[in-house]
Design an enzyme around this catalytic site. Sequence first.
Site, PDB file in Angstrom:
ATOM      1  N   ALA A   1      -4.437   7.537  -4.709  1.00  0.00           N
ATOM      2  CA  ALA A   1      -3.057   7.066  -4.896  1.00  0.00           C
ATOM      3  C   ALA A   1      -3.123   5.567  -5.186  1.00  0.00           C
ATOM      4  O   ALA A   1      -3.029   4.741  -4.281  1.00  0.00           O
ATOM      5  CB  ALA A   1      -2.225   7.356  -3.651  1.00  0.00           C
TER       6      ALA A   1
ATOM      7  N   GLY B   1       0.824  -1.200   0.000  1.00  0.00           N
ATOM      8  CA  GLY B   1       0.000   0.000   0.000  1.00  0.00           C
ATOM      9  C   GLY B   1       0.858   1.249   0.000  1.00  0.00           C
ATOM     10  O   GLY B   1       2.054   1.202  -0.303  1.00  0.00           O
ATOM     11  N   ASN B   2       0.247   2.376   0.335  1.00  0.00           N
ATOM     12  CA  ASN B   2       0.983   3.626   0.447  1.00  0.00           C
ATOM     13  C   ASN B   2       0.403   4.447   1.589  1.00  0.00           C
ATOM     14  O   ASN B   2      -0.525   4.012   2.273  1.00  0.00           O
ATOM     15  CB  ASN B   2       0.957   4.404  -0.883  1.00  0.00           C
ATOM     16  N   PHE B   3       0.927   5.648   1.802  1.00  0.00           N
ATOM     17  CA  PHE B   3       0.582   6.440   2.985  1.00  0.00           C
ATOM     18  C   PHE B   3      -0.572   7.415   2.755  1.00  0.00           C
ATOM     19  O   PHE B   3      -0.821   8.280   3.591  1.00  0.00           O
ATOM     20  CB  PHE B   3       1.811   7.229   3.460  1.00  0.00           C
ATOM     21  N   SER B   4      -1.279   7.303   1.658  1.00  0.00           N
ATOM     22  CA  SER B   4      -2.373   8.232   1.391  1.00  0.00           C
ATOM     23  C   SER B   4      -3.448   8.144   2.482  1.00  0.00           C
ATOM     24  O   SER B   4      -3.900   7.056   2.839  1.00  0.00           O
ATOM     25  CB  SER B   4      -3.011   7.939   0.029  1.00  0.00           C
TER      26      SER B   4
END
Length: 394
Positions: A273, A205-208
């Site tokens: 994102a 995943g990502n930090f959005s």
Amino acid sequence: MNIVLGITGSIAAYKSCTLIRQFVKQGHEVQVVITPAGKEFITPVTLSALTSKPVISDFFAQRDGTWHSHVSLGLWADAMVIAPATASTIGKMAHGIADNMLITTYLSMKAPVFIAPAMDLDMWAHASTQDNLVLLRQRGVTVIEPAAGELASHLVGKGRMEEPERIAELVLQAIQTAPSSLRGRRILITAGPTYERIDPVRFIGNFSSGKMGYALAEECARRGADVQLVSGPVQLTTAAPSITVTHVESAQQMWEAASGLFPTTDAAILCAAVADFTPDTVAVTKIKREGDDLMLRLKPTRDIAAGLGHMKSEGQKLVGFALETNDEEAHAREKLDRKNFDFIVLNSLNDKGAGFQHNTNKVTIIKRDATLPYPLKDKHEVARDIIDQLEQLF
């Protein structure tokens, strides 16, 4: 116009008299609802004399069973203004703690709500206060605070209540202009991250946080649009009735939802994102730690922006986002052309206070014939800038 004016327990309560005069002078009716603490700073007799209406403070008007209906106030009002709004009242509003007449009136309010915070600097800067303000903004409450340029000229600085004349000006301006500019428009917005599963308990995943996408959805709804919000996994909610949320997890799910909704919309804003890669295979059971290395084979996800750009029909508008770390504008312009965007919103991780997790953002809107840089702002203010540009396309 009918205005409910909420007054809370702050030393700035005396300024409410000037605010009432501003509203009454322009021909508006004002009904004051004051908290018990507010009455310690200003008398109901003074307020009643200015409004020509009895001040409401308690649920019951008399001991004969007569009571004040917060529901009726919510239907009567064209706007609700809470000035001053203390940290305590802001916290109660954010979390629905309905222990006084003012909060129950707010929870019943059908009209736009504005607050003018008033507290000392330490209380204003505390994370709890700022988190509560974020929650209220997400729910469509307009927070009126002194403009950045004015703060340096005041000893109190941030946290002081904006001047009554300016509050009245902003409230009346907002009521007279909103929300109609996007009425009849259907807007698709994607927000948040996607999670690409590795096994039942792990993902890529990502930090959005989704804050920018949700702010855009709230702003479109405020202007009268029917909003279709496709959201990845976030810790956010929206209470706006004109926002329909479709919750998804993966890039494939986001593509399926967005591509299904896009043909019936006037515009799409692709703020999510989305992961560029996803595991080639997903383990059915939790992968155990065995040996020193774990090799994952990844495959590209569906390019949602390019796919919708290819689907875009005449008259539809498409807005993209680009988060870059180097050669920012060159990469954004390449993406603008390749994905058939009408304009693209560039933000860089090199800018302090911008990007993932922050409540602020610093963007540059890039069109084919123009580059529009903006300073660091609250994400709800950034949303207004972006939607202003979208409106110009219609």
